[in-house]
Motif scaffolding. Sequence first.
Motif, short mmCIF file in Angstrom:
data_model
loop_
_atom_site.label_atom_id
_atom_site.label_comp_id
_atom_site.label_asym_id
_atom_site.label_seq_id
_atom_site.Cartn_x
_atom_site.Cartn_y
_atom_site.Cartn_z
N ILE A 1 2.54 -8.29 8.45
CA ILE A 1 3.05 -9.17 7.39
C ILE A 1 1.89 -9.58 6.50
O ILE A 1 0.97 -10.27 6.93
N ALA A 2 1.92 -9.12 5.25
CA ALA A 2 0.87 -9.51 4.30
C ALA A 2 1.18 -10.86 3.69
O ALA A 2 0.29 -11.69 3.50
N LYS B 1 -8.62 1.17 6.80
CA LYS B 1 -10.02 0.78 6.77
C LYS B 1 -10.25 -0.59 7.39
O LYS B 1 -11.28 -0.87 7.98
N ILE B 2 -9.29 -1.44 7.18
CA ILE B 2 -9.40 -2.82 7.65
C ILE B 2 -8.66 -3.01 8.97
O ILE B 2 -8.78 -4.03 9.62
N LEU C 1 -5.32 -2.88 9.23
CA LEU C 1 -4.02 -3.51 9.04
C LEU C 1 -2.92 -2.45 9.07
O LEU C 1 -2.93 -1.51 8.27
N TRP D 1 -5.72 -12.19 18.05
CA TRP D 1 -6.93 -12.76 17.47
C TRP D 1 -8.10 -12.75 18.44
O TRP D 1 -9.25 -12.63 18.02
N TYR E 1 -3.36 0.00 5.82
CA TYR E 1 -4.68 -0.22 5.21
C TYR E 1 -5.68 0.01 6.34
O TYR E 1 -6.24 -0.91 6.90
N TYR F 1 0.80 -1.22 0.00
CA TYR F 1 0.00 0.00 0.00
C TYR F 1 0.83 1.27 0.00
O TYR F 1 0.33 2.33 -0.31
#
Lengths: 470, 470
Positions: free
Chosen positions: B309-310, B301-302, B304, B416, B299, B295
Amino acid sequence: MSADTTQTDELSRVRSNDVPASPSSSSKPLRMRTNTAEIDSTITHPGSVKINVTGAFIVDQDSSSPTNVNGSTNGGSHDTKDIRLPNHTAVVSHIAVDIGGSLAKLVYFSREPKSREPGGRLNFMNFETDRIDDCVEFMKQLKIKQQKLNGSRPGELCVMATGGGAYKYYDKIREALGVDVLREDEMECLIIGLDFFITEIPREVFTYSETDPMHFEEPRSDIYPYLLVNIGSGVSMIKVSGPRAYQRVGGTSLGGGTLWGLLSLLTGSRTFDEMLGMAERGDNAKVDMLVGDIYGTDYGKIGLKSSTIASSFGKVFRMKREAEREAEDSGGLTNGDSDPPSSSQTNPHPSSETKAPPFSAPDISRSLLYAISNNIGQIAYLQSEKHSLSTIYFGGSFIRGHRQTMNTLSYAIKFWSNGEKKAYFLRHEGYLGAVGAFLKRQPRNWGRRGSFEESGGLGLDREYPSPGVG
Amino acid sequence: MSADTTQTDELSRVRSNDVPASPSSSSKPLRMRTNTAEIDSTITHPGSVKINVTGAFIVDQDSSSPTNVNGSTNGGSHDTKDIRLPNHTAVVSHIAVDIGGSLAKLVYFSREPKSREPGGRLNFMNFETDRIDDCVEFMKQLKIKQQKLNGSRPGELCVMATGGGAYKYYDKIREALGVDVLREDEMECLIIGLDFFITEIPREVFTYSETDPMHFEEPRSDIYPYLLVNIGSGVSMIKVSGPRAYQRVGGTSLGGGTLWGLLSLLTGSRTFDEMLGMAERGDNAKVDMLVGDIYGTDYGKIGLKSSTIASSFGKVFRMKREAEREAEDSGGLTNGDSDPPSSSQTNPHPSSETKAPPFSAPDISRSLLYAISNNIGQIAYLQSEKHSLSTIYFGGSFIRGHRQTMNTLSYAIKFWSNGEKKAYFLRHEGYLGAVGAFLKRQPRNWGRRGSFEESGGLGLDREYPSPGVG
């Protein structure tokens, strides 16, 4: 030099299951069937164009597809499965691009000026993201072509962009093309694109199994809720409960980028399809530790079969050390038992070139493909359980129509859900985001079964509705 | 030659957090503190021995531990954290071994004949499974020693065995030792061992975070239900709802064997601890594709972050190809654009030795350690959700007291679960199964807080109760 040109080989092979004839179509001269032109060239203002999808279908024998505008086979990979829109006659003056971490996916509409049939088609292309300049150059050529056909003013071409690269390369694209670039949210585009494919395109969605490799689902309208698992460089999992109601519920960093990255290091492969081809030939039992390797038999009490993979690459460390010991023993180092292994600590690569471990590139490729696919399948299942979703769609450029990948993903969902859930695949799996971005510019009249609802329904009046991220 | 001897280095370093003094303890002469003997050498029949665990504690400065019986540092790795049983005076004439895919773990009780203190200790050793002969030889020496001390007849020594190797090496052990080998179910032993550590041993169970690296939990009795995540070569996840009520709910093949196998191929490392040491120095951002790499920013909005780590190893394919292109370009291959890459397809290793990719072994090690640990953490979380379990214990020889591993697993559970769940670790994490097998021979009097209930309670009358596998 680049091997991009081979990228669709596997895709074509698998997908030719539903195309009985013409194995030699790829060798046909281009545009053989496009002779005359009869196009209604209505020029409308971008943004109010209506696309008529009635009778849309996938073009399987695509020798009539245009190749790259600049004639080069180097810059981009043209995906052969264009979608023909026989009843659409308007000119669409925008293109859409979804720029991910590894691939940039391009979608554009083209009329067929030399064809006697009306309408036109949606074209699908991809470029490696590190060759974004080729992608931009291709868009520039499209723009020039579009202008000639339409006589539209330069400013009227519009580029819809999504994916991370829509932000990273925003200035580059705008400056190179001299046009508006509209950025759209990645997740939103993914589900708009998927909804379109599910509801509108026949012979697009299918289930996969070894006995029935490509079982097509009828397009349908009652599609919610579902889980979308989008596998690109990384993996995103998105819960979709309605046309614009979605939430990224999870993901994993173990995706296509992991497979491609590790295999390029481990096998020397230089293209994705080379890797997939090797995986087809490999035997993962040579590198994976199976339940049978540990138990000598199955572990019946728990229901683990002897052939179940207990540890991916679990045989490697042990066998590599054995090989090294043997090499050392024959090299006169047998008397050094009580010495600490200090030398191997200072040199992290103790002659790894000379003592090649007994593992083949195909075996390694297959093991890693299994590991990554199984893992995604398991996490997808668990997410679907957590969010009570019984339908799971797999999209993204990782899948590439590859049989083993789809079979592993399907098997994982079936295994973990005791056969209660199904994995669904798409023929345009890599283009969900690009198609979604393309459609975002066409709010009305497109989705005849509600895949893209009329404005005013769920927030379409807002240009950038906020996603349902919880 | 072998580097087994360094295996406990990292373990000792991390765990010395709770041992303020004596950094030089490892250089002390052996048995410095064991001068006189005052042992009640009650000899009882194996199987009816009672072990008194009152006052049991972990021996942190362990120079008084015996080394390998045969004096070699080559055959096995002696884990330094013995457990002292000051009030136990009986001789225990059995040893327990848990033979997994990569490591064989051994537990035995020894009196301290030269000590003025009563009691004795539980000793913990491990061997690589491919050196199972060393392990068997060690057991043979134990048997000889035991006979001298006890005067017992040879048949009275008993070996409790679990793990897959209990089946695979059953005949080998029986024949070599000439004693009874009792096989016990792996999962059952794991939870018996874990229950023992949770309920009986102070300063055994802890949570990990960067700010509070080793926060001990008090032993307690209300421990059910919980999820045990046992990470060896592969990973098993076991839901435990009562003392003998358990079910293997899942697992993943991406475990320790995967990390060790891939890193031995990629980095040339030859010991686990060498790999972990490199991971400490590495920078995963050199090989992983981060959200920021895609990006150019986060990111938002989400949710992230730019540093998320993508895609693990997501930078590798791209950078490796760039390097190869540059090498080719400078090698005069610049004019071959239109040629198909046929040569690279026939040779899977196109001079991979000469064109080294720009990735360091430490960067690769850290990336893979993160990837595997994160993945296990996520699946563990999802399983805990599916089965409504809020407590998650991580065991198995993969962890090895390594900070980064524990930190990643802890972070994954916290991330999580939005901070609602916790990861718990154990100092004897690798010995759950071996201790469980050891205890199975001692049904009475051991678990004073119910970790091992009196016979008749939940099916102890049966020698091999069937596990709750659903």
